[in-house]
Design an enzyme around this catalytic site. Structure first.
Site: not given
Ligand code: B4P
Length: 191
Positions: A14, A89, A128, A134, A146
């Protein structure tokens, strides 16, 4: 106004695709994840509260993200349209967004949902996590939490937009460029 929602699980692309879409179509990018990370880096009270949820892979409470999006929409009265990345969400967020746009005589034009197999989502997010700061990409347990939160609370939002005839799925497991071309084809069909 052309208002697009980029939908999909964590790691589906996204944020990556939003950057390209804003460059091509001149939409205003509203990413709740980016807005929350800015609050965290500024150590605001909102950021400190949000971090408690994000560090556990949980969604931040609806009223917090809805208020953030409402103020960003108000700050851009002349926008050609918005791309909503990571919002809504939950079903409550979707209903609130419809209401916010209706007040400006607007509505959601299209929801494009990126479909990526779960092993690839996990691979991308851990990659990532290994190359960025992050915290929510740092461990496989957190990434899986998640994805569970997505299936539990976010996936039902698809039905809301499907009932309105605005929901379309896109393969998101190709390269960034391949996925971008598929998204552009759908957007161009409405412009
Ligand atoms: P987000 O910031 O929205 O993070 P995300 O779901 O992981 O997706 P993102 O857009 O960043 O990643 P992308 O798939 O582009 O949310 C973070 C957290 O904030 C949430 O867990 C939640 O706690 C909170 N939050 C945010 N919005 C909220 C809301 N509305 N309500 C409540 N809580 C909220 O990319 C992932 C990786 O894949 C990247 O490294 C990218 O380079 C790579 N990638 C992308 N496309 C690829 C491709 N085609 N091939 C290979 N790699 C690719």
């Amino acid at each position: 106004m052309f208002n697009l929602i980029l939908f999909g699980p964590p790691g589906s692309g996204k944020g990556t695709q939003s950057q390209r879409i804003i460059e091509k179509y001149g939409l205003i990018h509203l990413s709740t994840g980016d807005l929350l990370r800015t609050e965290i880096s500024l150590q605001t009270s909102l950021g400190i509260m949000a971090r408690n949820f994000m560090d556990q892979g949980l969604l931040v409470p609806d009223e917090v993200v809805i208020a953030m999006i409402a103020s960003r929409i108000d700050e851009n009265p002349r926008a050609l349209g918005f791309i909503f990345d990571g919002f809504p969400r939950t079903c409550a967020q979707a209903i609130a967004l419809d209401d916010l746009l209706n007040r400006k005589h607007g509505e959601i034009s299209l929801v494009l949902s990126l479909v990526v197999p779960e092993p690839e989502l996990i691979r991308r997010l851990l990659h990532r996590g290994a190359t960025s700061m992050r915290a929510d990409d740092a461990s496989e347990n957190l990434v899986r939490a998640r994805i569970l939160e997505y299936h539990d609370k976010t996936a039902p939002v698809a039905d809301h937009y499907a009932r309105l005839g605005k929901f379309r799925t896109i393969r998101g497991d190709g390269s960034v460029e391949e996925t971008f071309l598929l998204l552009c084809t759908e957007i161009d069909s409405l412009l």
